[in-house]
Design a protein around this motif. Structure first.
Motif, PDB file in Angstrom:
ATOM      1  N   UNK A 203       0.840  -1.195   0.000  1.00 56.46           N
ATOM      2  CA  UNK A 203       0.000   0.000   0.000  1.00 56.46           C
ATOM      3  C   UNK A 203       0.876   1.246   0.000  1.00 56.46           C
ATOM      4  N   UNK A 204       0.569   2.175  -0.903  1.00 59.80           N
ATOM      5  CA  UNK A 204       1.320   3.420  -0.998  1.00 59.80           C
ATOM      6  C   UNK A 204       0.465   4.415  -1.756  1.00 59.80           C
ATOM      7  N   UNK A 205       0.736   5.708  -1.557  1.00 60.22           N
ATOM      8  CA  UNK A 205      -0.027   6.716  -2.291  1.00 60.22           C
ATOM      9  C   UNK A 205       0.561   6.985  -3.668  1.00 60.22           C
ATOM     10  N   UNK A 207       1.979   4.725  -7.075  1.00 54.63           N
ATOM     11  CA  UNK A 207       2.259   3.442  -7.705  1.00 54.63           C
ATOM     12  C   UNK A 207       3.737   3.327  -8.052  1.00 54.63           C
ATOM     13  N   UNK A 208       4.322   4.399  -8.564  1.00 58.28           N
ATOM     14  CA  UNK A 208       5.734   4.360  -8.957  1.00 58.28           C
ATOM     15  C   UNK A 208       6.626   4.087  -7.751  1.00 58.28           C
ATOM     16  N   UNK A 209       6.343   4.753  -6.630  1.00 57.94           N
ATOM     17  CA  UNK A 209       7.176   4.559  -5.444  1.00 57.94           C
ATOM     18  C   UNK A 209       7.004   3.151  -4.894  1.00 57.94           C
ATOM     19  N   UNK A 210       5.776   2.658  -4.908  1.00 60.00           N
ATOM     20  CA  UNK A 210       5.538   1.303  -4.422  1.00 60.00           C
ATOM     21  C   UNK A 210       6.261   0.278  -5.286  1.00 60.00           C
ATOM     22  N   UNK A 211       6.348   0.546  -6.589  1.00 57.70           N
ATOM     23  CA  UNK A 211       7.029  -0.386  -7.493  1.00 57.70           C
ATOM     24  C   UNK A 211       8.538  -0.299  -7.380  1.00 57.70           C
ATOM     25  N   UNK A 212       9.039   0.822  -6.834  1.00 63.75           N
ATOM     26  CA  UNK A 212      10.485   0.990  -6.682  1.00 63.75           C
ATOM     27  C   UNK A 212      11.165   1.551  -7.913  1.00 63.75           C
ATOM     28  N   UNK A 213      10.454   2.409  -8.679  1.00 67.50           N
ATOM     29  CA  UNK A 213      11.038   2.969  -9.889  1.00 67.50           C
ATOM     30  C   UNK A 213      10.967   4.492  -9.865  1.00 67.50           C
ATOM     31  N   UNK A 214      11.908   5.101 -10.571  1.00 66.81           N
ATOM     32  CA  UNK A 214      11.873   6.531 -10.856  1.00 66.81           C
ATOM     33  C   UNK A 214      11.660   6.682 -12.348  1.00 66.81           C
ATOM     34  N   UNK A 215      10.764   7.614 -12.731  1.00 67.51           N
ATOM     35  CA  UNK A 215      10.297   7.686 -14.114  1.00 67.51           C
ATOM     36  C   UNK A 215      10.602   9.038 -14.738  1.00 67.51           C
ATOM     37  N   UNK A 216      10.656   9.053 -16.062  1.00 68.16           N
ATOM     38  CA  UNK A 216      10.782  10.286 -16.826  1.00 68.16           C
ATOM     39  C   UNK A 216      10.015  10.112 -18.133  1.00 68.16           C
TER      40      UNK A 216
END
Length: 336
Positions: A203-205, A207-216
């Motif tokens: 559970x996290x607010x 999705x990207x942080x919960x998945x463990x990724x940084x996006x661009x």
């Protein structure tokens, strides 16, 4: 002799007049409805032929020749227009296409740019999507096989337009459609197909942080095609991107037109109104017309002038044909 009172005659006349007025009003309403209400039918005819280089959002190399996307113009018919329509020649009346044409064009933009980058093993230049620039070891994304360079195209079936689309609450299982990252040297190659990845997320607010990724966002190199909807420009956008990404002149200096949707594995899919698009390409003096292989006969029956019709099943088929007929580019399979 029977005498009818004057007031009785007046009442009967009033009833007849009232009935006539009611019928007239109903007929008027029917005419207004027929003229103004949209029926699920459209008249279609050849539309503009679009020079893609003139509509690129980034600098497009001028190497001679042209890449042309063919279109049809669809005008919605009112019920009255449907009854009065006299199709023939270059005009047809067909059922209005269901679905979200705007979204299919956005997805086609994404697919064509990612496909070109994968085919040439160049950095991703997708117009849409969210590219992974960092992936934490032993994170849900890492365990699912995602790596920096991969591009997330869909989340639970929804098209991803930008990294912010993954800044949403997450918990539980999430299914991603991922275009593989591009690594290695330039030169057209076979494709690693897009794949689905299922992540089990805490559970996290975000999705990207919960998945463990940084996006661009991938670098934008799209085409602005006002009024053009649907996926049928996908093949020509992919070829134009390939030409822009690689040295040389893939079109061999010729005017190349075509139609066909594309998928992330490189397949070329059937589209509607191939005959009308072929007529538009002929009027634009196209020298070559690429068409999905199952629809070759439709194009051949509508062709006029000196145009070579080339059936293709994949983008790679089109590249191989171009390279065998005057195209000079590092995109060619035999290029060093």
């Amino acid at each position: 002799m029977t005498t009818i009172p004057i007031y009785g005659q007046a009442r009967r006349g009033a009833r007849r007049t009232g009935g006539f007025l009611v019928v007239t009003a109903l007929l008027a309403l029917a005419v207004i409805y027929a003229v103004t209400q949209q029926a699920p039918r459209v008249s279609v005819r050849p539309g503009p032929v679009v020079d893609l280089a003139a509509h690129a959002t980034a600098s497009f190399p001028d190497r001679g020749g042209s890449w042309l996307a063919t279109t049809v113009r669809a005008d919605r018919l009112t019920l009255w227009g449907r009854l009065a329509a006299r199709p023939g020649g270059e005009t047809r009346v067909v059922d209005a296409a269901p679905g979200a044409a705007d979204e299919s064009m956005r997805e086609s933009q994404t697919t064509s740019t990612l496909l070109a980058s994968m085919l040439t093993r160049r950095a991703a230049v997708g117009a849409r999507g969210a590219q992974i620039v960092a992936c934490a070891p032993d994170s849900p994304a890492w365990r699912a096989g995602l790596r920096p360079g991969d591009v997330i195209v869909r989340v639970d079936g929804r098209l991803v337009q930008r990294p912010a689309d993954l800044d949403v609450p997450a918990a539980g299982a999430v299914r991603l459609l991922v275009a593989p990252g591009v690594r290695g040297r330039e030169g057209v190659t076979s494709l690693a197909p897009a794949r689905e990845a299922e992540l089990a997320l805490p559970a996290d607010d975000s999705l990207a942080r919960a998945a463990g990724v940084r996006l661009a966002s991938p670098r934008v190199a799209a085409f602005t095609l006002p009024g053009v909807q649907g996926p049928s420009a996908g093949l020509m956008m992919t070829l134009a991107h390939l030409d822009a990404l690689t040295p040389g002149r893939l079109n061999g200096g010729r005017v190349i037109a075509g139609t066909g949707s594309v998928g992330l594995s490189g397949q070329v899919g059937a589209v509607s109104e191939v005959g009308l698009k072929m007529r538009g390409a002929s009027r634009a003096r196209a020298q070559v017309f690429f068409v999905p292989a199952p629809q070759y006969r439709q194009a051949a029956q509508a062709a006029s002038g000196r145009v070579t019709i080339v059936p293709v099943s994949t983008v790679q088929d089109a590249v191989v044909w171009l390279c065998a007929h005057g195209g000079v580019s590092t995109a060619c399979p035999s290029a060093p």
